[in-house]
Design a protein around this motif. Structure first.
Motif, PDB file in Angstrom:
ATOM      1  N   ALA A  91      92.899  33.724 -13.540  1.00  0.00           N
ATOM      2  CA  ALA A  91      93.528  34.114 -12.175  1.00  0.00           C
ATOM      3  C   ALA A  91      93.413  35.489 -11.965  1.00  0.00           C
ATOM      4  O   ALA A  91      93.711  36.346 -12.281  1.00  0.00           O
ATOM      5  N   VAL A  92      92.305  35.865 -11.323  1.00  0.00           N
ATOM      6  CA  VAL A  92      92.269  37.508 -10.491  1.00  0.00           C
ATOM      7  C   VAL A  92      93.409  37.446  -9.722  1.00  0.00           C
ATOM      8  O   VAL A  92      93.344  37.349  -8.170  1.00  0.00           O
ATOM      9  N   ILE A  93      94.177  39.377  -9.527  1.00  0.00           N
ATOM     10  CA  ILE A  93      95.311  39.540  -8.740  1.00  0.00           C
ATOM     11  C   ILE A  93      94.707  40.496  -8.496  1.00  0.00           C
ATOM     12  O   ILE A  93      94.773  41.617  -9.265  1.00  0.00           O
ATOM     13  N   ILE A  94      94.662  41.075  -7.461  1.00  0.00           N
ATOM     14  CA  ILE A  94      94.042  41.995  -6.947  1.00  0.00           C
ATOM     15  C   ILE A  94      95.152  43.223  -5.796  1.00  0.00           C
ATOM     16  O   ILE A  94      95.571  42.533  -5.050  1.00  0.00           O
ATOM     17  N   ASP A  95      95.263  44.409  -6.333  1.00  0.00           N
ATOM     18  CA  ASP A  95      96.718  44.757  -5.812  1.00  0.00           C
ATOM     19  C   ASP A  95      95.977  45.409  -3.986  1.00  0.00           C
ATOM     20  O   ASP A  95      95.006  46.253  -4.235  1.00  0.00           O
ATOM     21  N   ILE A 138      93.743  35.875  -5.487  1.00  0.00           N
ATOM     22  CA  ILE A 138      95.236  36.410  -5.345  1.00  0.00           C
ATOM     23  C   ILE A 138      95.759  37.421  -4.636  1.00  0.00           C
ATOM     24  O   ILE A 138      94.662  38.087  -5.632  1.00  0.00           O
ATOM     25  N   GLU A 139      95.740  37.858  -3.714  1.00  0.00           N
ATOM     26  CA  GLU A 139      96.032  39.139  -2.976  1.00  0.00           C
ATOM     27  C   GLU A 139      97.344  39.486  -2.977  1.00  0.00           C
ATOM     28  O   GLU A 139      98.469  38.926  -2.622  1.00  0.00           O
ATOM     29  N   ALA A 140      97.300  40.543  -4.025  1.00  0.00           N
ATOM     30  CA  ALA A 140      98.941  41.402  -4.151  1.00  0.00           C
ATOM     31  C   ALA A 140     100.085  42.318  -3.023  1.00  0.00           C
ATOM     32  O   ALA A 140      99.694  43.264  -3.068  1.00  0.00           O
ATOM     33  N   SER A 141      99.738  41.498  -2.216  1.00  0.00           N
ATOM     34  CA  SER A 141     100.333  42.385  -0.556  1.00  0.00           C
ATOM     35  C   SER A 141     101.461  42.247  -0.478  1.00  0.00           C
ATOM     36  O   SER A 141     102.001  42.187  -1.773  1.00  0.00           O
ATOM     37  N   SER A 142     102.192  42.365   0.653  1.00  0.00           N
ATOM     38  CA  SER A 142     103.652  42.721   0.518  1.00  0.00           C
ATOM     39  C   SER A 142     104.677  41.631   0.490  1.00  0.00           C
ATOM     40  O   SER A 142     105.552  41.012  -0.198  1.00  0.00           O
ATOM     41  N   GLN A 143     103.571  40.525   0.772  1.00  0.00           N
ATOM     42  CA  GLN A 143     103.813  38.284   1.146  1.00  0.00           C
ATOM     43  C   GLN A 143     102.062  38.045   0.196  1.00  0.00           C
ATOM     44  O   GLN A 143     101.970  38.099   0.606  1.00  0.00           O
ATOM     45  N   PRO A 144     102.641  37.908  -1.522  1.00  0.00           N
ATOM     46  CA  PRO A 144     101.022  37.656  -1.778  1.00  0.00           C
ATOM     47  C   PRO A 144     100.425  36.518  -1.692  1.00  0.00           C
ATOM     48  O   PRO A 144     101.780  35.409  -0.666  1.00  0.00           O
TER      49      PRO A 144
END
Length: 365
Positions: A91-95, A138-144
């Protein structure tokens, strides 16, 4: 040992070509000579040195083969493992927080945002894995949110990166990691790669709590002033603006803060701030008409998004006051109201007797 670029093994054909050239014999020509005595002496000397020459020939061949092997190894990019590499569920999580818009100096002096560097990092390690992994983005924004569900096509992950746009808000890495854990539940060989600038140090604890998390750091620039708080309070005929600026850099900074109302400059506040400290002040703005207040730091730095802030200034209107008093006592109160301008509007204010006020109250009922 595993090659990250196995296509480089085709370079082994160079070694075959080198061996073929060394084994290729030159066809001798027949030549007539008047005497053989000279040639007999030459052949005798050649036979004495043939062993040394053969050794030099094979040593040269080994040297060329070694050069070809080094070339193949350099292009193939080998890695050494304790056994065969296994495919993983990654799982790649990008800030995508506001700090990822910070600019980082490039090799050619062309600055790039941390978000762009994060995308390049994802493209790099997704394309280099030598096994058929399963990927999740996965995009780690205010709402992932999930940008790419499970896939074994690295190109699909790379294409999904185009959905990420810069955001002027704080990301939620813990929520993104929790979402990844939930989606990865039940899969073997789990791995999470978090591509981030550190989330202000909060990422370190998450790495300690979960050994599946691999941190891919992005960015080093820390020259930044940011407006972290703006509070507006109306008092009398002016607006009192409390503001807070934080210096995340390592050096003292001396600059100024520009105040604009409806795009017109109304005040300039110079200030000096030390490294890793905050500067706070309440500034009085004499403007009863109100409008949109814009505050901006008159200095470029790594992160431009926090160099300005906005607030709405409500208009300050004069109040209409009704003085209920007997006529013989009204003079003192009327003079007091006149002294309270512009808080009190004398044109709309009235002096009423108790009887008039009661009659007015009955009409309203």
């Amino acid at each position: 040992m595993t090659f990250l670029a196995p296509q480089a093994l085709w370079l082994a054909l160079i070694a075959a070509a080198i061996v073929a050239l060394y084994l290729l014999k030159i066809r001798r020509r027949r030549v007539g000579v008047p005497s053989l005595e000279f040639w007999r002496q030459l052949v005798a000397e050649t036979q004495v040195r043939s062993l040394f020459r053969q050794f030099k020939r094979w040593l040269s061949l080994l040297l060329w083969l070694l050069i070809a092997a080094c070339l193949m190894s350099a292009v193939g990019n080998p890695i050494f493992t304790g056994g065969p590499m296994k495919s993983e569920s990654i799982a790649v999580i990008i800030d995508d927080s506001a700090s990822m818009q910070s600019l980082e100096p490039g090799e050619d002096d062309a600055a790039k945002s941390r978000l762009d560097l994060a995308k390049e990092a994802v493209i790099d390690f997704v394309g280099r894995r030598p096994v058929n992994d399963e990927w999740l983005l996965i995009e780690a924004s205010s709402q992932p949110r999930v940008l790419q569900s499970w896939t074994r096509q690295p190109s699909a992950v790379i294409d999904a990166l185009d959905q990420i746009a810069p955001r002027s808000q704080r990301g939620d890495l813990p929520a993104a990691v929790a979402l990844a854990r939930e989606i990865m539940s039940g899969r073997t060989q789990q791995r999470m790669i978090v591509v981030s600038d550190g989330d202000a140090g909060r990422l370190e604890q998450m790495i300690k709590d979960d050994e599946r998390i691999l941190y891919w750091p992005i960015g080093h620039a820390d020259d930044n002033l940011g407006i972290t708080q703006v509070t507006v309070r109306s008092q009398l005929s002016a607006h009192h603006v409390f503001l807070r600026v934080f210096n995340s850099g390592k050096e003292d900074v001396e600059t100024q803060l520009v105040f604009e109302i409806d795009e017109a400059t109304v005040k300039v506040e110079p200030f000096k701030i030390g490294p890793r400290t905050a500067w706070e002040k309440t500034v009085v703005i004499e403007n009863s008409a109100g409008g949109v207040l814009r505050l901006s730091i008159d200095r470029p730095d790594a992160l431009a998004v926090d160099n300005e802030a906005y607030a709405v200034l409500e208009p300050i209107r004069s109040a209409a006051v009704f003085v209920v008093t007997p006529p013989d006592e009204s003079f003192i109160y009327e003079q007091a109201l006149l002294a309270m301008q512009p808080l009190v509007d004398p044109e709309t204010s009235q002096t009423l007797t108790p009887e008039q006020y009661e009659a007015l109250s009955e009409l309203k009922q």
